[in-house]
Design an enzyme around this catalytic site. Structure first.
Site, mmCIF file in Angstrom:
data_model
loop_
_atom_site.group_PDB
_atom_site.id
_atom_site.type_symbol
_atom_site.label_atom_id
_atom_site.label_comp_id
_atom_site.label_asym_id
_atom_site.label_seq_id
_atom_site.Cartn_x
_atom_site.Cartn_y
_atom_site.Cartn_z
ATOM 1 N N GLU A 1 0.820 -1.201 0.000
ATOM 2 C CA GLU A 1 0.000 0.000 0.000
ATOM 3 C C GLU A 1 0.863 1.264 0.000
ATOM 4 O O GLU A 1 0.444 2.324 -0.451
ATOM 5 C CB GLU A 1 -0.922 -0.013 1.226
ATOM 6 N N HIS B 1 8.206 -27.035 -0.749
ATOM 7 C CA HIS B 1 7.559 -28.193 -1.349
ATOM 8 C C HIS B 1 6.365 -27.785 -2.203
ATOM 9 O O HIS B 1 5.607 -28.623 -2.664
ATOM 10 C CB HIS B 1 7.166 -29.183 -0.248
ATOM 11 N N LYS C 1 -13.521 1.522 -2.993
ATOM 12 C CA LYS C 1 -14.500 1.935 -1.982
ATOM 13 C C LYS C 1 -15.597 2.781 -2.635
ATOM 14 O O LYS C 1 -16.780 2.577 -2.387
ATOM 15 C CB LYS C 1 -13.814 2.772 -0.884
HETATM 16 O O1 PA5 Z 1 -3.589 1.428 5.907
HETATM 17 C C1 PA5 Z 1 -4.624 1.940 5.550
HETATM 18 O O2 PA5 Z 1 -4.774 3.171 5.495
HETATM 19 C C2 PA5 Z 1 -5.841 1.103 5.199
HETATM 20 O O3 PA5 Z 1 -5.539 -0.243 5.135
HETATM 21 C C3 PA5 Z 1 -6.894 1.281 6.257
HETATM 22 O O4 PA5 Z 1 -6.370 0.923 7.495
HETATM 23 C C4 PA5 Z 1 -8.125 0.457 5.943
HETATM 24 O O5 PA5 Z 1 -8.634 0.815 4.680
HETATM 25 C C5 PA5 Z 1 -9.187 0.658 6.987
HETATM 26 O O6 PA5 Z 1 -9.527 2.011 7.091
HETATM 27 P P1 PA5 Z 1 -10.233 2.591 8.362
HETATM 28 O O7 PA5 Z 1 -9.347 2.389 9.527
HETATM 29 O O8 PA5 Z 1 -10.456 4.026 8.042
HETATM 30 O O9 PA5 Z 1 -11.533 1.831 8.515
#
Ligand code: PA5
Length: 442
Positions: free
Chosen positions: A284, A305, A418
């Site tokens: 990410e 394996h 989203k």
């Molecule tokens: O690292 C990130 O920003 C994302 O993985 C969020 O943690 C994830 O989308 C969840 O978002 P939120 O904490 O706003 O529900």
């Protein structure tokens, strides 16, 4: 605490190949530590092990004690960075079999991290008629998966304990000021903890996001923070002797040479979820602008394996980063008078010695097959060593993200799915997008 071995990169990189990155690393380290440069607003994690809110930390510890006394189960509702860190630490330190063990701390179930009906039904079945509490975690407070799961568990709690009783068992970790979850928590009077403004989800494991579930599972969270603080001190020294600079430079150097995949290699089944956390951290943070190493993971020797053939002889796309911990115990291989399996040459040797030799052999085979190898060696798994490793990978991720010349601290790509989901589900305000998507489907 951490030893980084990059000697197996020699045949892949020019001599002093990493030094070429020193000036850019210096710039990156300055940007991160002064909260400047691309994404500087989201570098609050850099001094967090020293600067975290001690009063809130004490409240978290008190809340975890209360959950331990009041409940046999804690349901942790969150997705992505709002759950992977806690699950990684609990599994690594306490075991992936934590819930099956005899213990005096509650079982911990993770929910709201997907849309599976069956998984949610199974969690509800596993809770059964036991007493439970819920920690709902969402920085934005608007993410659909945890919001839906929380509705369900909130309704279950209210049915079982009444509104007041439920209130006493709901813990909300969210933004300090905004979001639907914040509004709900204020209105209902739930106990609240704050996701710091300057720390994104995937960097949040040491904040209340991770600390409440981790402490509830009986992990020494003070030692976890102390390990991270030790890393913060030791890894802040500028220069190419610093292992975190070496790792960041090595990743970039290998990427510049055409490698596309970094395989994080764990040697313990309990490391699997740590690898999931690491994949989110790097994927990410760095998968942007059509750039970035694809973060993947395997477990040795188990996956030799299944994936060993590809690693040895498939496309030459990858390098390996092996993480090894010293074992916490000892097993000696017994003698067999009949030696039916022909393994008496191992009699009296410890299993960890055999594992070390096997790893040595694997690394040499992979290196000669064209897979560069980086090796990280850690002492035994403990709250302290895990805190150290978390900080190491976070800092390396920030530094190497800057070497890649992207903003390592945003996640614009996550919003695309989203928004489409909101539109297709009919969320008010998304009518235009819904019309566009429907036109594409027909
Ligand atoms: O690292 C990130 O920003 C994302 O993985 C969020 O943690 C994830 O989308 C969840 O978002 P939120 O904490 O706003 O529900």
């Amino acid at each position: 605490m951490l030893t980084l071995d990059i000697s197996q990169l020699r045949s892949f990189l020019p001599q002093d190949g990493l030094d070429a990155y020193e000036e850019r690393l210096k710039q990156a380290a300055t940007w991160i530590s002064t909260h400047t440069g691309p994404g500087g607003d989201f570098t609050g994690w850099i001094h967090y092990p020293r600067e975290y809110d001690k009063e809130e930390f004490a409240r978290l510890q008190a809340a975890s004690k209360k959950i331990q006394q009041q409940s046999q189960v804690l349901v942790v509702v969150g997705i992505g960075g709002s759950y992977l860190g806690a699950r990684a630490v609990i599994e690594l330190i306490q075991s992936p079999n934590y819930n099956l063990k005899q213990k005096d701390t509650p079982d911990v179930y993770f929910a709201g991290n997907g849309m599976s009906t069956d998984a949610l039904l199974e969690t509800i079945e596993l809770i059964g008629d036991r007493d439970f509490s819920v920690n709902v975690i969402s920085k934005s407070g608007t993410t659909t998966e945890p919001a839906v799961a929380f509705r369900i568990f909130k309704a279950m709690l209210e049915k079982k304990y009444g509104k007041e009783g439920a209130k006493d068992r709901i813990y909300v970790t969210t933004d300090k000021a905004k979001g639907a979850l914040k509004g709900l928590a204020d209105r209902e009077g739930y106990q609240e903890f704050v996701v710091p403004d300057a720390i994104g989800g995937r960097f949040s494991v040491l904040t209340p996001v991770g600390i409440l579930p981790i402490a509830t599972a009986g992990v020494d969270v003070e030692a976890l923070m102390a390990g991270a603080a030790q890393a913060m001190e030791e890894l802040s020294t500028p220069g190419m002797d610093n292992p975190v600079w070496q790792y960041a430079a090595a990743r970039q150097a290998l990427y510049d040479q055409g490698k596309k995949i970094e395989l994080l290699v764990g040697c313990e089944p309990c490391f699997r979820f740590f690898a999931e956390w690491w994949k989110q951290l790097y994927g990410e943070s760095q998968g942007k602008e059509h750039k970035g190493l694809f973060p993947a993971s395997v477990e040795f020797t188990a996956d030799l394996h299944s994936m060993g053939q590809y690693i040895q002889e498939g496309e030459r796309l990858m390098f390996e980063t092996v993480v090894q911990f010293a074992p916490r115990g000892n097993i000696t291989i017994p003698n067999d008078p009949e030696n039916v399996d022909g393994l008496n040459f191992l009699s009296g040797k410890s299993l960890s010695f055999v594992a070390q030799q096997a790893m040595q052999g694997i690394i040499l085979a992979h290196v000669s097959g064209g897979v560069p190898n980086i090796r990280i060696q850690m002492p035994q798994i403990s709250a302290q060593s895990v805190g150290y490793l978390i900080y190491f990978f976070e800092l390396a991720c920030g530094l190497s993200g800057h070497l890649l010349q992207i903003n390592p601290f945003n996640q614009p790509g996550v919003e695309a799915y989203k928004n489409n989901m909101y539109a297709l589900l009919g969320k008010p305000g998304y009518e235009q997008l819904r019309a566009e998507l429907e036109a594409k489907f027909h």
